[in-house]
Design a protein around this motif. Sequence first.
Motif, PDB file in Angstrom:
ATOM      1  N   GLN A   1       7.488 -56.943 -14.281  1.00  0.00           N
ATOM      2  CA  GLN A   1       7.955 -56.728 -13.090  1.00  0.00           C
ATOM      3  C   GLN A   1       7.075 -57.018 -11.860  1.00  0.00           C
ATOM      4  OE1 GLN A   1       9.657 -52.685 -12.226  1.00  0.00           O
ATOM      5  NE2 GLN A   1      10.597 -53.633 -10.548  1.00  0.00           N
ATOM      6  N   VAL A   2       7.671 -57.909 -10.999  1.00  0.00           N
ATOM      7  CA  VAL A   2       6.864 -58.568  -9.921  1.00  0.00           C
ATOM      8  C   VAL A   2       7.090 -57.981  -8.634  1.00  0.00           C
ATOM      9  CG1 VAL A   2       6.248 -60.659 -11.239  1.00  0.00           C
ATOM     10  CG2 VAL A   2       8.068 -60.663  -9.955  1.00  0.00           C
ATOM     11  N   CYS A   3       8.255 -57.137  -8.791  1.00  0.00           N
ATOM     12  CA  CYS A   3       8.823 -56.706  -7.242  1.00  0.00           C
ATOM     13  C   CYS A   3       9.699 -55.525  -7.506  1.00  0.00           C
ATOM     14  CB  CYS A   3       9.518 -57.916  -6.623  1.00  0.00           C
ATOM     15  SG  CYS A   3      10.419 -57.236  -5.132  1.00  0.00           S
ATOM     16  N   GLU A   4       9.399 -54.662  -6.644  1.00  0.00           N
ATOM     17  CA  GLU A   4      10.394 -53.418  -6.664  1.00  0.00           C
ATOM     18  C   GLU A   4      10.161 -52.646  -5.495  1.00  0.00           C
ATOM     19  OE1 GLU A   4       9.420 -50.020  -9.410  1.00  0.00           O
ATOM     20  OE2 GLU A   4      11.394 -48.948  -8.852  1.00  0.00           O
ATOM     21  N   LEU A   5      11.343 -52.974  -4.592  1.00  0.00           N
ATOM     22  CA  LEU A   5      11.370 -52.452  -3.264  1.00  0.00           C
ATOM     23  C   LEU A   5      12.654 -51.915  -2.815  1.00  0.00           C
ATOM     24  CD1 LEU A   5      10.239 -55.777  -1.266  1.00  0.00           C
ATOM     25  CD2 LEU A   5       8.980 -53.621  -1.438  1.00  0.00           C
ATOM     26  N   ASP A   6      12.531 -50.996  -2.174  1.00  0.00           N
ATOM     27  CA  ASP A   6      13.865 -50.138  -1.668  1.00  0.00           C
ATOM     28  C   ASP A   6      14.466 -51.092  -0.726  1.00  0.00           C
ATOM     29  OD1 ASP A   6      13.672 -47.303  -2.780  1.00  0.00           O
ATOM     30  OD2 ASP A   6      11.588 -47.422  -1.718  1.00  0.00           O
ATOM     31  N   MET A   7      16.056 -51.252  -0.917  1.00  0.00           N
ATOM     32  CA  MET A   7      16.891 -51.965  -0.165  1.00  0.00           C
ATOM     33  C   MET A   7      16.668 -51.611   1.276  1.00  0.00           C
ATOM     34  SD  MET A   7      17.919 -54.766  -1.141  1.00  0.00           S
ATOM     35  CE  MET A   7      18.431 -55.711  -2.825  1.00  0.00           C
ATOM     36  N   ALA A   8      16.579 -50.252   1.243  1.00  0.00           N
ATOM     37  CA  ALA A   8      16.566 -49.487   2.606  1.00  0.00           C
ATOM     38  C   ALA A   8      15.546 -49.987   3.513  1.00  0.00           C
ATOM     39  CB  ALA A   8      16.683 -48.011   2.496  1.00  0.00           C
ATOM     40  N   PHE A   9      14.520 -49.875   2.895  1.00  0.00           N
ATOM     41  CA  PHE A   9      13.121 -50.345   3.512  1.00  0.00           C
ATOM     42  C   PHE A   9      13.149 -51.918   4.114  1.00  0.00           C
ATOM     43  CE2 PHE A   9       8.933 -52.421   3.195  1.00  0.00           C
ATOM     44  CZ  PHE A   9       8.321 -51.966   4.273  1.00  0.00           C
ATOM     45  N   LEU A  10      13.715 -52.640   3.133  1.00  0.00           N
ATOM     46  CA  LEU A  10      13.612 -54.089   3.232  1.00  0.00           C
ATOM     47  C   LEU A  10      14.501 -54.192   4.449  1.00  0.00           C
ATOM     48  CD1 LEU A  10      12.768 -56.669   2.132  1.00  0.00           C
ATOM     49  CD2 LEU A  10      14.650 -56.747   0.804  1.00  0.00           C
ATOM     50  N   HIS A  11      15.729 -53.653   4.586  1.00  0.00           N
ATOM     51  CA  HIS A  11      16.553 -54.033   5.639  1.00  0.00           C
ATOM     52  C   HIS A  11      16.558 -53.359   6.807  1.00  0.00           C
ATOM     53  CE1 HIS A  11      18.652 -57.186   3.281  1.00  0.00           C
ATOM     54  NE2 HIS A  11      18.431 -56.303   2.343  1.00  0.00           N
ATOM     55  N   ASP A  12      16.035 -52.006   6.772  1.00  0.00           N
ATOM     56  CA  ASP A  12      16.034 -51.263   7.954  1.00  0.00           C
ATOM     57  C   ASP A  12      14.505 -50.504   8.301  1.00  0.00           C
ATOM     58  OD1 ASP A  12      18.553 -51.578   8.633  1.00  0.00           O
ATOM     59  OD2 ASP A  12      18.965 -50.148   6.742  1.00  0.00           O
ATOM     60  N   GLY A  13      13.448 -51.222   7.503  1.00  0.00           N
ATOM     61  CA  GLY A  13      12.385 -50.714   7.681  1.00  0.00           C
ATOM     62  C   GLY A  13      11.404 -51.327   8.825  1.00  0.00           C
ATOM     63  N   ASN A  14      11.851 -52.217   9.431  1.00  0.00           N
ATOM     64  CA  ASN A  14      11.007 -53.022  10.542  1.00  0.00           C
ATOM     65  C   ASN A  14      10.995 -52.239  11.510  1.00  0.00           C
ATOM     66  OD1 ASN A  14      13.709 -53.812  10.570  1.00  0.00           O
ATOM     67  ND2 ASN A  14      13.040 -55.582  11.839  1.00  0.00           N
ATOM     68  N   PRO A  15       9.930 -52.156  12.117  1.00  0.00           N
ATOM     69  CA  PRO A  15       9.813 -51.131  13.521  1.00  0.00           C
ATOM     70  C   PRO A  15      10.472 -52.005  14.429  1.00  0.00           C
ATOM     71  CG  PRO A  15       7.716 -52.663  12.857  1.00  0.00           C
ATOM     72  CD  PRO A  15       8.631 -52.627  11.848  1.00  0.00           C
ATOM     73  N   ARG A  16      11.209 -51.450  15.283  1.00  0.00           N
ATOM     74  CA  ARG A  16      11.878 -51.932  16.567  1.00  0.00           C
ATOM     75  C   ARG A  16      10.854 -52.254  17.521  1.00  0.00           C
ATOM     76  NH1 ARG A  16      15.523 -52.474  13.391  1.00  0.00           N
ATOM     77  NH2 ARG A  16      17.605 -51.825  13.486  1.00  0.00           N
ATOM     78  N   ILE A  17      10.604 -53.473  17.953  1.00  0.00           N
ATOM     79  CA  ILE A  17       9.532 -53.778  18.897  1.00  0.00           C
ATOM     80  C   ILE A  17      10.113 -53.921  20.266  1.00  0.00           C
ATOM     81  CG2 ILE A  17       8.046 -55.030  17.496  1.00  0.00           C
ATOM     82  CD1 ILE A  17       9.622 -57.540  17.736  1.00  0.00           C
ATOM     83  N   THR A  18       9.382 -53.655  21.113  1.00  0.00           N
ATOM     84  CA  THR A  18       9.616 -53.918  22.593  1.00  0.00           C
ATOM     85  C   THR A  18       8.897 -55.142  23.381  1.00  0.00           C
ATOM     86  OG1 THR A  18      10.092 -51.526  22.941  1.00  0.00           O
ATOM     87  CG2 THR A  18       9.810 -52.598  24.736  1.00  0.00           C
ATOM     88  N   LYS A  19       9.482 -55.923  23.802  1.00  0.00           N
ATOM     89  CA  LYS A  19       9.209 -56.946  24.339  1.00  0.00           C
ATOM     90  C   LYS A  19       9.328 -56.868  25.817  1.00  0.00           C
ATOM     91  CE  LYS A  19       9.370 -60.368  20.338  1.00  0.00           C
ATOM     92  NZ  LYS A  19       9.683 -61.707  19.737  1.00  0.00           N
ATOM     93  N   LYS A  20       8.473 -57.619  26.699  1.00  0.00           N
ATOM     94  CA  LYS A  20       8.544 -57.544  28.225  1.00  0.00           C
ATOM     95  C   LYS A  20       9.178 -58.914  28.376  1.00  0.00           C
ATOM     96  CE  LYS A  20       4.530 -54.927  29.815  1.00  0.00           C
ATOM     97  NZ  LYS A  20       4.643 -53.836  28.877  1.00  0.00           N
ATOM     98  N   ALA A  21       9.969 -58.530  29.428  1.00  0.00           N
ATOM     99  CA  ALA A  21      10.912 -59.746  30.057  1.00  0.00           C
ATOM    100  C   ALA A  21      10.668 -59.605  31.490  1.00  0.00           C
ATOM    101  CB  ALA A  21      12.147 -59.767  29.450  1.00  0.00           C
ATOM    102  N   GLN A  22      10.520 -60.842  32.239  1.00  0.00           N
ATOM    103  CA  GLN A  22      10.469 -60.868  33.527  1.00  0.00           C
ATOM    104  C   GLN A  22      11.178 -62.039  34.111  1.00  0.00           C
ATOM    105  OE1 GLN A  22       7.703 -62.879  35.342  1.00  0.00           O
ATOM    106  NE2 GLN A  22       8.243 -61.597  37.410  1.00  0.00           N
ATOM    107  N   TRP A  23      12.136 -61.959  35.161  1.00  0.00           N
ATOM    108  CA  TRP A  23      12.756 -62.949  35.789  1.00  0.00           C
ATOM    109  C   TRP A  23      12.557 -62.953  37.314  1.00  0.00           C
ATOM    110  CZ3 TRP A  23      14.738 -67.633  35.645  1.00  0.00           C
ATOM    111  CH2 TRP A  23      15.638 -67.963  36.688  1.00  0.00           C
TER     112      TRP A  23
END
Lengths: 965, 277
Positions: free
Chosen positions: A574-596
């Motif tokens: 076995q070379v990979c065992e990942l939860d699909m939920a983590f893979l697809h929803d586990g990334n932190p929602r980042i906040t970026k700054k925008a300026q106009w």
Amino acid sequence: MLWRIEISHKEGVFDAAGEGVTKSAIDLGIASIRKVEVTQVYTLDCSLIHDQIETVCRELLSDPVTQKFSFIPQKDFVPPVQGDDFQVIEIAYNPGVMDPVEYSVIKGIRDLGLGEVKSVKTAKQYQVCGPAQQVPMLVTKVLANKLIQHQVNYAVLRQEHPPTMGNAEHEVILVDLIKANDKQLMKLSQDGQLFLNIDEMKAIQAYFKNIGRNPTDCELETVAQTWSEHCFHKTFRGNIEFEYTDKGKTKKRIIKNLLKSTIVKATTELDKKWCVSVFHDNAGVIEFDKDSHVCFKVETHNHPSALEPFGGANTGIGGVIRDILGTGLGAKPICSTDVFCFAPPDTEWKDVPAGTLHPKRVMKGVVSGVRDYGNKMGIPTVNGAIVFDPLYIGNPLVYCGNVGIMPKNKVLKKVYKGDCIVVVGGRTGRDGIHGATFSSGELTTQSEVVSSGAVQIGDPIQEKKVLDAMLIARDRGLYSAVTDCGAGGLSSAVGEMGQELGAWVDLDKVPLKYTGLNYDEIWISESQERMVFSVPEKNVDEMLKVFASENVEAVVIGYFTGKKKLELFYKETQVCELDMAFLHDGNPRITKKAQWTAPKLKIKKRPAKIDLNEKLLEVMGHYNICSKEWVIRQYDHEVQGGSIIKPLVGPQCDGPSDASVITPKLGSKKGLAISNGINPRYSMVDPYWMAGACIDEAVRQIVCVGGAVDRIAILDNFCWGNPDKPDRLGSLVRAAEGCYKFAVAYGVPFISGKDSLYNEYAQNKKTIAIPGTLLISAIGIVEDVTKTVTMNFKKPGSLIYAVGLTQDELGGSVYLDTLGDLGVDVPKVNPKQAMKTFKALNQAVSKGLVNAMHDCSDGGLAVTLAEMAFGGKLGVTARLDYVPYRGTDKRDDTILFSETASRFVAEVLPENKKAFEAALKGVPCKVIGKVESTPEFVIYGLKHNVVVNLFIQDLCEAWKQPLRW
Amino acid sequence: MEKHIKVLVLRTAGTNCNGEMANAFEHFGAQVDQVHIKRLRQHEILLKDYHILAIPGGFTYGDDIESGRILANELRLHLGKDLAQFIQDKKLIIGICNGFQILVKAGILPGNLDKGQSSMEEGFKQSSTLTNNDSGKFEDRWTYLKVAGESVWTKNLSPVVYFPVAHAEGKFIPMSEDVLQGLKHNQQIAFTYCSAQGGEPVYPENPNGSTLHIAGITDVTGRILGLMPHPERHFYFENSPNWNGQAKKNKLGDGAQIFKNGVEYVRNTLLSNRVTE
């Protein structure tokens, strides 16, 4: 043993390839090269004997009329004699680079009945007449791209053996992640080319800490790839803290998910019942007729095209076609549209940054790449645009679009538990490793070294075979879902399809091009021309049979489990065992700054007196206006037989059309109109109004040919600089907000879209960012193509109408560009007035009242009139004082060259005057002149004096000359 | 009961004008099967069950090595006998664009130039070629063509027709002066590029630099036609680049007559013959 075969031209036969190289050398400033001749070289690894090789040469590899051949065992090869004024060089592909000819030669020899050949390598030998010291430059600038090719070393050729790719390492590699500190985490991200930021690395660390082990390299790669900007669109889906100035006050607000709050919102609000599937499949789907739907997708392939223009564009087209194949249960591609942005082709060498290719080479390569793939797939390239601006020097843009048609009952797909995972098409190699993550970073002078794996060449015939086979399988109902292998390869395709259920894959089963790939390479390789299917077990045999009948490899590599995990095995480990939920929803929602903040631009005063004859000729020859015939003719725009309005129309096929029109079902009158709107110069002033102008342009081109304005759907495509820089992101936000506003106002829903960010080129400490570039592509349903209208003037004596109000809107115009100015007053669309005009013109065209129509866009009214005149080989007299106008800068040049949106020129027969004007009631619209039988182009100015007086052939020549290569 | 006029549209990897070719024959009532070469080679489908063999345009095997070469070899080496019989049976063959390249490289066109001899006595032998355009590039453009000679396929065409070309290798070169003289003598030259008025063409009117401006040829019998331009792309009136604003006399375009001719020949000659024989 190795046989070396050389095929060259017989005496007196024209060597088109050699001539082409000579010309390119001169084009790129190597003028001392006098003549180049090309010899095709094949190296066969086989056990055939002398006589058999001779048969291969005579019957397969050479043409008896034009070519001659010679062959020797490679061990007996004698290097050619080199001279001061004559050099022989040979260019071959690097090991592992796709060369479709190899497969064809192997097949051809098999057909001759002479037995099997182990491998074939091709090369091109160039005999160069010219100073020897110029040859290295010829090699780097014209003949070879070191990312995919190399110069053959004749000194050692004799000793060369067939290439081997080395052995695979079977050991599972664990990455030391859970104990890493921040600095080490970032080093892991950089060294592994993961392009993940610290928050993301920490989220991954937390996940593995929780399950109590370190990740395998494969797991880390899978996460990086799934979370990449390219696949996940972090910027568009994340949070943005947007700061902007409104009436002198600085304001701030939080945007949660820019995509949902602008693009998707417009579509939701418009709620068109003919929008069948939007935003969640590989392409947007709309209803076409009672039996069929059509789908449309436009992709970008900018980063690869910057490094290897032919391969980049080639695989860009291949990729977007697979998006269409992977929409619903698969659509048949029916047309393509391609839009490019380059630096001007006459850019001086000193302005070409180190590590980049000259824009002319980029352009030629990109056009060839599109030609090769599109033509060989048999898909007409019906429409396009090219924009030139120096800011694209480090990052050319390559937008590839494709439209497909499918039966209505093939639009839904669903993966079922227990379905087999079947991969079909090309074999997997090291191609394009890290393509998805690579496009999520800026290009630098180092890019060509670091990311060369991301560059590849396509094999269109392989994809054509996949298309032919899969449509048979689709119509027999053999599979339940399909998706393409694009960026991220199997990882992305299987990961996406198994998102709900989970997937189990045996990586040993994946067919490989050569041995020596690691399991993680197999998993993330972006080898082209592959599709992944979900096939119910009972259909597997028939599915494999169908593909075999078209000579396409198809293999079961696993199944969908229902365990909601991604499980990968290699050599029973076995070379990979990942939860699909983590893979697809586990990334932190980042906040970026925008300026106009609006740029501070100065209004330059135009000279009081300008020779408008001269100026009009200059505008006609501006790169952004001039004829693109050199490009258009290299694309097959008529294959499939449904062409109704072509890119070039009129008695001499040189009038540039607005939207293109095709009938996807031969014999039916129902058609599709395809168009594009792109205006990056307006973005330098205000991206919001650029968005309006792009939508207006795309819609108005369809209105021009007679497409109904209430049956148009659009696509967005944002190419921007680095979104981690607040000003770049601010301008992106502003464009997206414009998209929402104007899509709703025009009643045109977005059905799909794409973004490509990080289009910046870093050199030393400077970066060159592209102007924020929005492409709006539109598709319209045409009820009766026999009622459509082309743009060329048709009949002397007809009335010429200017439709729509001209205003003081020279900002960002081509005219101001010829005066070295950007200006301030970019066109500001007025949706209410625009829609009134569009609907009225729809009426007029459907009643048959319009003889010809063309929109006013780049170059304004003057260019529109000129194109209609030389397109129809007829003259014009027109008066500027009759042009509906509102403003304070009332000058001849303002009226001639202003780029106000929503305007048209229409040709109407005198007997239709009343009816036409009745149809256009309430729309600013006036007769400004008439069509003449004499070939003169005469414009009277506001003071009733002649301000332009030119022959139409001179206008046409000025327009054709710049890109007549 | 009406007998079926059966057309086999041949396809393989990279064929791509098969749909419009099939449509053109179906329009005139033929029954068309689009058949992969693999099925013919495995005898799952037999050529003798058809009246017309149509080889469409495209990029068979990617134009690798040279256009048409690989499929030409397959036809010549693996279906040679079937083809010879097909020709012997006075059946029709048409090859358009890549199909023409294939017929020429297989030696089926121009075929044997001696009228007295059956064209396949010594097997098929290549005596001409279609090679790189003088422009050095693929070009899609509309061309005017003068219709010359007389053949089953070209009768009732207007003297000058308007078809698009879309190819990179369309320059016709005969192996020798004898071949050229034979073509002329036998009236095997079916189409030549010309100016809009039917006069001597210059580039791009002759888009590829073809010898004698040759765009299409037949075999000695006129029953086998090959041409680079695409009549199936001017099948409908609205396919022309200049249809808009022109008087519409017929809903079909210049190219339709060719397919009509093929179908009518089968109906009037092959199918009615069978009754009388």
